[in-house]
Design a protein around this motif. Structure first.
Motif, PDB file in Angstrom:
ATOM      1  N   LYS A 240       0.819  -1.209   0.000  1.00 10.14           N
ATOM      2  CA  LYS A 240       0.000   0.000   0.000  1.00 10.14           C
ATOM      3  C   LYS A 240       0.861   1.271   0.000  1.00 10.14           C
ATOM      4  N   GLY A 241       2.170   1.084   0.068  1.00  9.55           N
ATOM      5  CA  GLY A 241       3.060   2.236   0.106  1.00  9.55           C
ATOM      6  C   GLY A 241       3.144   2.878   1.474  1.00  9.55           C
ATOM      7  N   MET A 242       2.854   2.116   2.523  1.00  4.77           N
ATOM      8  CA  MET A 242       2.925   2.664   3.881  1.00  4.77           C
ATOM      9  C   MET A 242       4.379   2.823   4.314  1.00  4.77           C
ATOM     10  N   SER A 243       4.587   3.666   5.311  1.00  6.96           N
ATOM     11  CA  SER A 243       5.930   3.916   5.816  1.00  6.96           C
ATOM     12  C   SER A 243       6.334   2.946   6.923  1.00  6.96           C
ATOM     13  N   GLY A 244       5.359   2.219   7.447  1.00 11.87           N
ATOM     14  CA  GLY A 244       5.658   1.270   8.504  1.00 11.87           C
ATOM     15  C   GLY A 244       4.400   0.733   9.138  1.00 11.87           C
ATOM     16  N   ILE A 245       4.605  -0.054  10.186  1.00  8.68           N
ATOM     17  CA  ILE A 245       3.493  -0.663  10.905  1.00  8.68           C
ATOM     18  C   ILE A 245       3.833  -0.658  12.389  1.00  8.68           C
ATOM     19  N   CYS A 246       2.857  -0.423  13.250  1.00  4.24           N
ATOM     20  CA  CYS A 246       3.136  -0.290  14.680  1.00  4.24           C
ATOM     21  C   CYS A 246       2.096  -1.022  15.519  1.00  4.24           C
TER      22      CYS A 246
ATOM     23  N   GLY B 221      11.907  -7.201  13.773  1.00  6.38           N
ATOM     24  CA  GLY B 221      12.544  -5.908  13.558  1.00  6.38           C
ATOM     25  C   GLY B 221      11.823  -4.713  14.149  1.00  6.38           C
ATOM     26  N   PHE B 222      10.732  -4.944  14.856  1.00  8.36           N
ATOM     27  CA  PHE B 222      10.031  -3.838  15.509  1.00  8.36           C
ATOM     28  C   PHE B 222      10.910  -3.271  16.630  1.00  8.36           C
ATOM     29  N   LYS B 223      10.850  -1.952  16.797  1.00 15.38           N
ATOM     30  CA  LYS B 223      11.632  -1.293  17.843  1.00 15.38           C
ATOM     31  C   LYS B 223      10.746  -0.325  18.631  1.00 15.38           C
ATOM     32  N   VAL B 224      11.126  -0.093  19.867  1.00 15.94           N
ATOM     33  CA  VAL B 224      10.387   0.853  20.707  1.00 15.94           C
ATOM     34  C   VAL B 224      10.607   2.262  20.182  1.00 15.94           C
ATOM     35  N   VAL B 225       9.503   2.964  19.900  1.00 11.12           N
ATOM     36  CA  VAL B 225       9.612   4.337  19.390  1.00 11.12           C
ATOM     37  C   VAL B 225       8.990   5.349  20.346  1.00 11.12           C
ATOM     38  N   ASP B 226       8.239   4.858  21.341  1.00  7.46           N
ATOM     39  CA  ASP B 226       7.658   5.748  22.346  1.00  7.46           C
ATOM     40  C   ASP B 226       7.193   4.899  23.512  1.00  7.46           C
ATOM     41  N   GLU B 227       7.022   5.512  24.677  1.00  9.51           N
ATOM     42  CA  GLU B 227       6.556   4.765  25.840  1.00  9.51           C
ATOM     43  C   GLU B 227       5.839   5.662  26.831  1.00  9.51           C
TER      44      GLU B 227
ATOM     45  N   ALA C 260       7.369  -0.085  16.544  1.00  4.64           N
ATOM     46  CA  ALA C 260       7.153   0.199  15.118  1.00  4.64           C
ATOM     47  C   ALA C 260       8.208  -0.487  14.276  1.00  4.64           C
ATOM     48  N   LEU C 261       7.774  -0.911  13.109  1.00 10.79           N
ATOM     49  CA  LEU C 261       8.673  -1.437  12.087  1.00 10.79           C
ATOM     50  C   LEU C 261       8.657  -0.425  10.953  1.00 10.79           C
ATOM     51  N   GLN C 262       9.806   0.215  10.723  1.00 12.32           N
ATOM     52  CA  GLN C 262       9.893   1.261   9.705  1.00 12.32           C
ATOM     53  C   GLN C 262      10.306   0.687   8.356  1.00 12.32           C
ATOM     54  N   PHE C 263       9.644   1.163   7.307  1.00 20.07           N
ATOM     55  CA  PHE C 263      10.010   0.767   5.946  1.00 20.07           C
ATOM     56  C   PHE C 263      10.837   1.842   5.254  1.00 20.07           C
ATOM     57  N   ASP C 264      10.832   3.073   5.798  1.00 20.52           N
ATOM     58  CA  ASP C 264      11.585   4.181   5.214  1.00 20.52           C
ATOM     59  C   ASP C 264      12.062   5.097   6.340  1.00 20.52           C
ATOM     60  N   ASN C 265      12.509   6.266   5.997  1.00 19.47           N
ATOM     61  CA  ASN C 265      13.074   7.186   6.998  1.00 19.47           C
ATOM     62  C   ASN C 265      12.068   8.205   7.518  1.00 19.47           C
TER      63      ASN C 265
END
Length: 248
Positions: A107-113, A134-140, A148-153
């Protein structure tokens, strides 16, 4: 090869939604969840399940329309990934998550969380499982973590300002809930009866719109408990659990 089904407006009335299968007391909640789903499917909501009679599914949708107090552009949000009983350990959870990841990329998404926690909690995904992909903590917030798993920057999603409050002005026991979960309708009725019988006040705040969901004053997936103004937990309570909780 495992066979999966995605719910659609054409098949939702004849397909089960995994939770509360055959449990008569929760069928009102199942009906409410299906009505909720019918409105969400047109917004890109995906409910994918194994073609079997069991609790084996993944549920996700674009973060912008997801009923959670999380902000972010061009991300998918996973509400729930559940593989129960004898189906565990057969790679099904892996297949479901990989489908969601690949679907988001297509779908062209930037990631999934998704929402997890530092310590295992009911109705919350297991952090280690997602980290393996590959998911990483991005907030808490407190014990809760947004992975979140990022597909781009692009910029990663974050909990919004209201979610960080984790408190309300009302001192009474208060419950925020939505029909995203089919179990909530029965428990709301049970707790309402408990409150009447025990002369105990409970405030029920139904989250029935995207605006309300984005402004819940705490971490939220489908249920949140407050007591004496403070966030207690995200655990869906029955009467016995509530009695034990307030007795502490």
């Amino acid at each position: 090869m495992n066979e999966y089904i995605n719910l659609t407006l054409e098949n939702i009335d004849c397909e089960h939604i995994c939770c509360a299968i055959g449990d008569k007391k929760h069928q009102e909640g199942v009906a409410a969840k299906k009505e909720w789903l019918k409105k969400k499917l047109s917004q890109g909501h995906v409910f994918r399940k194994l073609n079997a009679r069991g609790k084996i599914f993944i549920e996700y949708e674009p973060l912008k329309t997801a009923w959670v107090p999380i902000d972010g552009d061009n991300y998918e949000y996973i509400y729930c990934l559940w593989v129960a009983g004898s189906y565990k350990g057969n790679g099904i959870a892996k297949e479901l998550l990989e489908y969601a990841i690949n679907n988001a990329k297509s779908k062209g998404m930037s990631g999934i969380c998704t929402l997890t926690s530092k310590k295992k909690k009911p109705f919350i995904g297991e952090k280690k499982f997602y980290e393996h992909f590959g998911f990483k903590v991005v907030d808490e917030i407190a014990d809760y973590e947004l992975l979140a798993l990022q597909f781009d920057n692009s910029k990663t999603p974050i909990f919004n300002a209201n979610a960080r409050l984790m408190k309300i002005d009302n001192e009474d026991f208060s419950i925020y809930y939505s029909n995203e979960c089919p179990y909530v309708e029965y428990e709301v009725k049970e707790l309402t009866e408990y409150a009447k019988e025990n002369n105990f006040k409970i405030n029920f705040i139904k989250i029935d719109s995207l605006e309300k969901a984005k402004n819940v004053p705490c971490v939220f997936n489908n249920w949140a408990n407050f007591y004496k103004g403070e966030f207690v937990s995200n655990t869906i309570l029955n009467a016995a659990a509530l009695s034990k909780l307030i007795g502490k």
